[in-house]
Design an enzyme around this catalytic site. Structure first.
Site, short mmCIF file in Angstrom:
data_model
loop_
_atom_site.label_atom_id
_atom_site.label_comp_id
_atom_site.label_asym_id
_atom_site.label_seq_id
_atom_site.Cartn_x
_atom_site.Cartn_y
_atom_site.Cartn_z
N GLU A 269 -6.58 -12.01 83.45
CA GLU A 269 -5.85 -12.94 82.87
C GLU A 269 -4.00 -12.73 82.33
OE1 GLU A 269 -9.91 -13.91 81.32
OE2 GLU A 269 -8.68 -12.16 81.72
N CYS B 24 -7.63 -12.97 75.54
CA CYS B 24 -7.27 -13.47 76.89
C CYS B 24 -7.14 -15.21 76.47
CB CYS B 24 -7.95 -13.27 78.09
SG CYS B 24 -7.66 -11.57 78.69
N ASP C 250 -29.76 23.46 94.95
CA ASP C 250 -28.65 22.91 95.59
C ASP C 250 -27.03 23.16 95.18
OD1 ASP C 250 -30.61 21.82 97.46
OD2 ASP C 250 -30.11 19.61 97.01
#
Length: 337
Positions: A46, A80, A199
């Site tokens: 806003e 806001c 990994d």
């Protein structure tokens, strides 16, 4: 309102812990300004729309559309609802009400108390779906949980053994890039310690936009782990180190208490299967390769699903599944920035 939702999507992956919000200001049936929330601590949607308009006189008598109820509390930015009330805007159209008890209707009430007409629940379901992570965190007191794994055409997700500490790629580069897109959208990523050591993954989104999720590793750390790639940047990864084996629900609660609204559970099979077995997941992405192995570690196995969609990435098939819906009930108060 659809334009608000489209704008809000621009913040996916960068607004945590705040929700995704888009806003447009309309005068005489013409959009005169628009905005969306990009990052916590920066202007809300806003404020972006209102302050982005050079000629503030145009706000007099204008209508503001916003995908989520305007806030009415002070965080890192002012409320806001107060900005809107002081702007000259006379009508506000809201997509969905903010379920956070800190807001929860107070923004709408403030606007109405200041003589502004408020219309709510416009494209409400779409607005709530857009913020599925935010609403899940508040109403279910856990992160939004997404499972992801790759497997061969005959169901293997990893080899029985290997010589190098690196991932064994089952899928195409296109599929792996899509994984990086998923990572960029979520706040956190979770793997087990076995996957970490076997990994040595990076767990980044470098092949998408390089917005990297916070990495969590489940298990007992070793001194040798400090040399692995993931822990070369201490801010990128941290351990979940329970004294005894945790259930998926306990893991989810740990992430929730650390403010994690969404998590991508990447592996390995045991870690993912624990969430499946306890019916604790919201979405699942399975990348199924055309490659066939003679042996290997079997991938996770689902037992409950509701909807399924498939798309091709070269020789791969991506299967996207959603878990059964649950009824939300507000339980906790948090205060986004």
């Amino acid at each position: 309102m659809q334009r608000c939702l489209d704008l809000a999507k621009n913040g996916l992956g960068t607004t945590y812990p705040n929700p995704l919000v888009g806003c447009v200001v309309v005068k005489d049936n013409v959009i005169i300004s628009e905005g969306w929330h990009y990052k916590a601590g920066e202007r809300h949607a806003e404020a972006q729309a209102i302050n982005g308009l050079k000629d503030k006189k145009l706000l007099a008598g204008a209508t503001l559309y916003v995908s989520l109820e305007p806030c009415n509390h002070y965080g890192r930015t002012p409320p806001c609802a107060h900005l809107i009330a002081d702007s000259g805007i006379t009508k506000v159209v809201v997509g969905a009400k903010d379920a956070n008890p800190v807001v929860n209707g107070s923004g709408i009430a403030y606007l109405q108390a200041n003589g502004i007409e408020v219309i709510t629940d416009v494209l409400c379901h779409q607005a709530e779906a857009l913020n599925k992570r935010f609403f899940t965190f508040i109403k279910k007191q856990r992160p939004y949980i997404i499972l992801k794994w790759a497997e061969t055409s005959n169901g293997y997700s990893a080899p029985l053994s290997k010589d190098l500490k690196r991932p064994v790629w089952i899928t195409t580069p296109e599929s792996r890039q899509h994984v990086h897109k998923l990572r960029a959208q979520e706040q956190a990523i979770l793997i087990g310690s076995a996957t970490l050591r076997q990994d040595n993954p990076r767990l980044t989104a470098k092949d998408w936009n390089n917005i990297n999720p916070q990495a969590f590793v489940l298990g007992q750390p070793k001194i040798s782990d400090e040399a692995l790639t993931l822990f070369k940047d201490p801010s990128h990864a941290q351990w979940i180190n329970p004294k005894q084996q945790w259930s998926a629900h306990q893991i989810a609660q740990h992430l929730y208490k650390n403010g994690i609204q969404s998590v991508l559970v990447e592996g390995g099979t045991q870690t993912i299967q624990s969430f499946i077995d306890q019916d604790l997941w919201d979405e699942c992405y399975i990348y199924r390769s055309s490659v066939k192995w003679q042996s290997g570690i079997s991938g996770p196995r689902l037992k409950t699903k509701t909807t399924k969609a498939s798309v091709s990435f070269g020789q791969d098939q991506l299967h996207h599944l959603l878990f059964k819906k649950e009824t939300f009930s507000p339980k906790v108060s948090i205060q986004p920035s």
